[in-house]
Motif scaffolding. Structure first.
Motif, PDB file in Angstrom:
ATOM      1  N   PRO A  92     -39.633   9.200  90.460  1.00 46.26           N
ATOM      2  CA  PRO A  92     -38.563   8.381  89.872  1.00 46.26           C
ATOM      3  C   PRO A  92     -37.613   9.185  88.992  1.00 46.26           C
ATOM      4  CG  PRO A  92     -40.642   7.978  88.750  1.00 46.26           C
ATOM      5  CD  PRO A  92     -40.944   8.907  89.873  1.00 46.26           C
ATOM      6  N   ASN A  93     -38.067  10.334  88.495  1.00 46.93           N
ATOM      7  CA  ASN A  93     -37.192  11.134  87.619  1.00 46.93           C
ATOM      8  C   ASN A  93     -37.631  12.597  87.668  1.00 46.93           C
ATOM      9  OD1 ASN A  93     -39.446  11.506  85.776  1.00 46.93           O
ATOM     10  ND2 ASN A  93     -39.114   9.362  85.233  1.00 46.93           N
ATOM     11  N   ASP A  94     -36.787  13.473  87.114  1.00 39.53           N
ATOM     12  CA  ASP A  94     -37.046  14.910  87.215  1.00 39.53           C
ATOM     13  C   ASP A  94     -38.367  15.306  86.565  1.00 39.53           C
ATOM     14  OD1 ASP A  94     -34.712  15.137  88.529  1.00 39.53           O
ATOM     15  OD2 ASP A  94     -33.551  15.867  86.816  1.00 39.53           O
ATOM     16  N   HIS A  95     -38.706  14.658  85.476  1.00 37.32           N
ATOM     17  CA  HIS A  95     -39.944  15.005  84.784  1.00 37.32           C
ATOM     18  C   HIS A  95     -41.163  14.753  85.677  1.00 37.32           C
ATOM     19  CE1 HIS A  95     -42.946  15.430  81.692  1.00 37.32           C
ATOM     20  NE2 HIS A  95     -43.408  14.233  82.003  1.00 37.32           N
ATOM     21  N   THR A  96     -41.201  13.583  86.265  1.00 32.89           N
ATOM     22  CA  THR A  96     -42.330  13.254  87.140  1.00 32.89           C
ATOM     23  C   THR A  96     -42.374  14.199  88.344  1.00 32.89           C
ATOM     24  OG1 THR A  96     -41.961  10.965  86.517  1.00 32.89           O
ATOM     25  CG2 THR A  96     -43.474  11.350  88.340  1.00 32.89           C
TER      26      THR A  96
END
Ligand SMILES: *[C@@H]1O[C@H](CO)[C@@H](O)[C@H](O)[C@H]1NC(C)=O
Length: 317
Positions: A270-274
């Protein structure tokens, strides 16, 4: 005491430990086939140190299958042949393994098919664009007419290269339901794309250099640097080629390949961190499965313990 005694002591202990492990370890590779269940335990253990259980368990098969996919008997495992790609997407549980390749672009022609089955794959490194740089430099002509001739000549050369590809396509595909896909490292300009599209060929340009090697490994055939002397033997094969659009991005999937010794793990998050977290865990998982296959043995007690200790348990001594 003299340090020498200590060192001797360590040596004795090491020898005893190794002898013990030798009798205690469980072989991973039996005959020619690694034990998938053991590899899954190794992968799961590693993944769970970095990801929540549900996701780790979902990635376990992907990681094991990726290593088994690129493994060729009697050769070291080259993890470079597992491409790790990502798409930003709402759900992280969609991560999957493609036994084949994903290219991060689509074709640039409105009339090219977006999906084709039974495809010959031509992996090429041939300019199919009219470059005009030399002509525009102005050294080579003294008047407009001469310039026009040079432009025409160069255009004709590009068209001839395209024509050679079309001839090969017609030779192998005529009267069958087979398709023909060109994946080119160099450019393909709009007139060339037009010619190829009219001949029913799917063409992708500006493929990344590192994907050329992977394509050949996955699909077979060879990468050609020139259309001269090109034959059917140069062609690879993929059961399915299709374009996938996600937001602004286009991807081309090359799947059901002939000998999948190269594969792609497509990570959705869902996002760059994940995404970064999943990538990191997947890389660790791949490494520990690779080490286990190459060491051909594992100590199962250590494996269980490592669930709450950390990381890879494969024996490297
Ligand atoms: C593609 O061709 C260029 C020369 O035009 C060459 O420098 C390059 O190494 C070739 N790439 C591959 C993968 O063979």
């Amino acid at each position: 005491t003299h340090p020498r005694f200590l060192v001797d002591g360590f040596e004795v202990a090491k020898k005893a430990t190794l002898e013990f492990l030798e009798t205690f370890k469980t072989p991973v590779v039996i005959g020619d086939q690694p034990d998938r269940e053991i590899l899954k335990m190794v992968a799961r253990t590693t993944l769970r140190t970095k990801l929540y259980e549900g996701l780790a368990d979902q990635l376990t098969d992907i990681v094991v299958n990726a290593v088994l996919c690129i493994r060729q008997s009697d050769q070291p495992i080259d993890l470079f042949m597992v491409e790790i790609m990502h798409m930003r997407h709402k759900f992280d549980v969609d991560t999957r393994l493609i036994e084949g390749l994903v290219l991060d672009h689509g074709s640039r022609h409105p009339d090219m098919k977006r999906r084709a089955e039974n495809c010959y794959i031509l992996t090429a490194n041939v300019s199919l664009e009219y470059e005009k740089s030399e002509i525009n430099a102005g050294f080579f002509y003294s008047n407009a007419e001469q310039r026009e001739k040079m432009v025409t000549a160069e255009r004709r050369q590009v068209d001839e290269r395209v024509q050679k590809i079309i001839e090969l396509k017609n030779k192998v595909c005529a009267g069958t339901d087979k398709n023909f896909v060109v994946i080119n490292q160099k450019g393909i300009d709009p007139p060339s794309l037009d010619l190829l599209a009219r001949a029913g060929i799917i063409a992708l340009r500006r493929a990344k250099r590192r994907n050329m090697e992977r394509l050949v490994l996955a699909c077979g055939g060879e990468a050609i640097n020139s259309v001269e002397g090109m034959t059917e033997d140069c062609l690879g094969w993929a059961g399915l080629v299709y374009e996938h659009v996600l937001g602004e991005e286009k991807y081309t999937f090359v799947e059901n390949v002939k000998n999948p010794h190269s594969c792609t793990i497509l990570i959705k998050g869902p996002n760059d961190h994940t995404i970064a977290q999943i990538k990191d865990a997947v890389r660790d998982g791949l490494r520990s499965v690779k080490n286990t296959v190459e060491d051909e043995a594992v100590v199962l007690v250590a494996l269980e313990r490592s669930r709450w200790l950390q990381g890879s348990i494969s024996l490297t001594m």
